[in-house]
Motif scaffolding. Structure first.
Motif, PDB file in Angstrom:
ATOM      1  N   PRO A  37      -4.141   1.312 -17.544  1.00 23.11           N
ATOM      2  CA  PRO A  37      -3.559   2.654 -17.657  1.00 23.11           C
ATOM      3  C   PRO A  37      -2.786   3.039 -16.396  1.00 23.11           C
ATOM      4  O   PRO A  37      -3.013   2.489 -15.318  1.00 23.11           O
ATOM      5  CB  PRO A  37      -4.787   3.562 -17.839  1.00 23.11           C
ATOM      6  N   SER A  38      -1.885   4.012 -16.536  1.00 19.07           N
ATOM      7  CA  SER A  38      -1.169   4.527 -15.379  1.00 19.07           C
ATOM      8  C   SER A  38      -2.144   5.223 -14.431  1.00 19.07           C
ATOM      9  O   SER A  38      -3.251   5.605 -14.822  1.00 19.07           O
ATOM     10  CB  SER A  38      -0.094   5.518 -15.818  1.00 19.07           C
ATOM     11  N   ALA A  87      -4.695  13.382 -23.625  1.00 23.98           N
ATOM     12  CA  ALA A  87      -4.134  13.578 -22.294  1.00 23.98           C
ATOM     13  C   ALA A  87      -4.557  12.493 -21.310  1.00 23.98           C
ATOM     14  O   ALA A  87      -3.856  12.246 -20.326  1.00 23.98           O
ATOM     15  CB  ALA A  87      -4.535  14.949 -21.743  1.00 23.98           C
ATOM     16  N   PHE A  88      -5.690  11.838 -21.550  1.00 24.66           N
ATOM     17  CA  PHE A  88      -6.120  10.807 -20.602  1.00 24.66           C
ATOM     18  C   PHE A  88      -6.206   9.409 -21.227  1.00 24.66           C
ATOM     19  O   PHE A  88      -6.807   8.506 -20.662  1.00 24.66           O
ATOM     20  CB  PHE A  88      -7.441  11.186 -19.917  1.00 24.66           C
ATOM     21  N   ILE A  89      -5.581   9.215 -22.377  1.00 25.21           N
ATOM     22  CA  ILE A  89      -5.485   7.893 -22.995  1.00 25.21           C
ATOM     23  C   ILE A  89      -4.039   7.419 -22.899  1.00 25.21           C
ATOM     24  O   ILE A  89      -3.136   8.053 -23.454  1.00 25.21           O
ATOM     25  CB  ILE A  89      -5.940   7.911 -24.472  1.00 25.21           C
ATOM     26  N   ASP A  90      -3.802   6.326 -22.189  1.00 25.50           N
ATOM     27  CA  ASP A  90      -2.461   5.767 -22.024  1.00 25.50           C
ATOM     28  C   ASP A  90      -2.179   4.818 -23.191  1.00 25.50           C
ATOM     29  O   ASP A  90      -2.714   3.703 -23.238  1.00 25.50           O
ATOM     30  CB  ASP A  90      -2.373   5.030 -20.686  1.00 25.50           C
ATOM     31  N   ASP A  91      -1.342   5.242 -24.125  1.00 23.19           N
ATOM     32  CA  ASP A  91      -1.076   4.435 -25.318  1.00 23.19           C
ATOM     33  C   ASP A  91      -0.418   3.101 -24.996  1.00 23.19           C
ATOM     34  O   ASP A  91      -0.496   2.163 -25.799  1.00 23.19           O
ATOM     35  CB  ASP A  91      -0.201   5.222 -26.294  1.00 23.19           C
ATOM     36  N   GLN A 121      -1.899   8.156 -13.272  1.00 23.03           N
ATOM     37  CA  GLN A 121      -2.109   9.523 -13.735  1.00 23.03           C
ATOM     38  C   GLN A 121      -3.128   9.580 -14.871  1.00 23.03           C
ATOM     39  O   GLN A 121      -3.998  10.462 -14.904  1.00 23.03           O
ATOM     40  CB  GLN A 121      -0.778  10.133 -14.183  1.00 23.03           C
ATOM     41  N   HIS A 122      -3.012   8.652 -15.820  1.00 21.91           N
ATOM     42  CA  HIS A 122      -3.971   8.637 -16.923  1.00 21.91           C
ATOM     43  C   HIS A 122      -5.375   8.306 -16.427  1.00 21.91           C
ATOM     44  O   HIS A 122      -6.363   8.876 -16.897  1.00 21.91           O
ATOM     45  CB  HIS A 122      -3.546   7.625 -17.984  1.00 21.91           C
ATOM     46  N   GLU A 123      -5.472   7.371 -15.482  1.00 17.73           N
ATOM     47  CA  GLU A 123      -6.789   6.984 -14.984  1.00 17.73           C
ATOM     48  C   GLU A 123      -7.432   8.128 -14.198  1.00 17.73           C
ATOM     49  O   GLU A 123      -8.644   8.363 -14.306  1.00 17.73           O
ATOM     50  CB  GLU A 123      -6.655   5.727 -14.120  1.00 17.73           C
ATOM     51  N   ARG A 165      -8.677  10.455 -16.824  1.00 25.73           N
ATOM     52  CA  ARG A 165      -9.834   9.902 -17.554  1.00 25.73           C
ATOM     53  C   ARG A 165     -11.117  10.045 -16.743  1.00 25.73           C
ATOM     54  O   ARG A 165     -12.151  10.518 -17.259  1.00 25.73           O
ATOM     55  CB  ARG A 165      -9.590   8.422 -17.881  1.00 25.73           C
ATOM     56  N   ARG A 187     -14.384   3.784 -20.222  1.00 27.85           N
ATOM     57  CA  ARG A 187     -13.335   2.786 -20.481  1.00 27.85           C
ATOM     58  C   ARG A 187     -13.983   1.417 -20.629  1.00 27.85           C
ATOM     59  O   ARG A 187     -14.924   1.072 -19.905  1.00 27.85           O
ATOM     60  CB  ARG A 187     -12.330   2.789 -19.326  1.00 27.85           C
TER      61      ARG A 187
END
Length: 268
Positions: free
Chosen positions: A130-131, A30-34, A133-135, A138, A145
């Motif tokens: 990352p976006s 959920a908190f890793i932006d692929d 939202q992801h950051e 995270r 990170r």
């Protein structure tokens, strides 16, 4: 919450033992932006045995399609990369890490590649970061990170909080094993990654000083305006001795030295 490995009991952060290594990749998704991940592919007849000898995670029992988190260390036991490793075929693995650090990861994997049937290729991330939202997710989860909480060749594994999901202490030798095991068994690293709730509206930048008793005891590594807290949430690397003393803490922000308190992660 089990995968979030930096949490606070009283005023002392410690690594939780309630972690399922094989589910950690799913739990952190959920908190890793692929889109913001560099990928290194390792292939060849010796790919499994070579990687087994180079990384901190056990992969001999990793089935095709499955993945785990791993630390990749230098011989002195410092972190070169935090990566996910996925088995994509019997003789092929993909390791992905934060954008901008794929070259470092590939160089480390290639470093001891002598007389083995192994090749490496790298694909750079679609996005350099990352976006939002992801950051936000995270930082809220307390997950480190690369380039923020982890400085390649400087950070030790015990500081990061991810040892329970990224290191296997039962496997055989690999570069850095002795150092990481020694720190683990001592149980008290010199610094730890913790969460901070910071008063006010001024967002501290990366590297902002964390103060206790007027002395600098750490540095902010990431910070966000959290809608869950209604204020500033930050991650910081702080001296263990200062954490044990319990503060009070201040963070140097554009508005001056601002009160801060140790907070359990995930932030609530």
């Amino acid at each position: 919450d089990g995968v979030v490995v930096a949490h606070v009991v009283g005023s002392v952060p410690r690594q939780t033992g309630h972690v399922d290594t094989d589910n950690a990749v799913t739990q952190t998704a959920a908190f890793i932006d692929d889109r913001a991940r560099d990928t290194v592919t390792v292939a060849g007849g010796d790919a499994m045995s070579y990687l087994q000898s180079q990384i901190a995670q056990e992969i001999r029992d990793l089935v095709v399609g499955a993945a785990r988190w791993t630390l990749v260390l230098d011989p002195a036991g410092k972190v070169d990369a935090l990566a996910r490793i996925r088995r994509t075929a019997d003789d092929e693995f993909e390791l992905d890490t934060d954008a901008g650090f794929g070259e470092t990861l590939q160089a480390r994997i290639d470093r001891f590649k002598i007389r083995v049937d192994v090749s490496t290729t790298r694909a750079d991330a679609e996005s350099p970061s990352p976006s939002v939202q992801h950051e936000l997710a995270r930082v809220g989860a307390g997950w480190p990170r690369m380039g923020c909480e982890i400085e390649p060749g400087v950070t030790i594994p015990a500081t990061t909080g991810v040892v329970p999901v990224a290191v296997n202490f039962q496997k055989g030798c690999y570069p850095g094993q002795e150092a990481v095991a020694k720190t683990h068994h001592r149980g008290k690293p010199p610094t730890r990654l913790i969460g901070l709730k910071i008063e006010g509206d001024d967002l501290p930048g990366p590297g902002a000083a964390v103060l206790s008793g007027g002395a600098e005891v750490g540095r902010v590594t990431s910070s966000v305006r959290s809608p869950y807290l209604g204020g500033i949430a930050a991650l910081a690397v702080v001296r263990t001795s200062a954490i044990e003393n319990g503060g009070p803490f201040h963070v140097r922000t554009p508005a001056g030295d601002t009160p801060a308190a140790i907070a359990e992660t995930p932030f609530r």
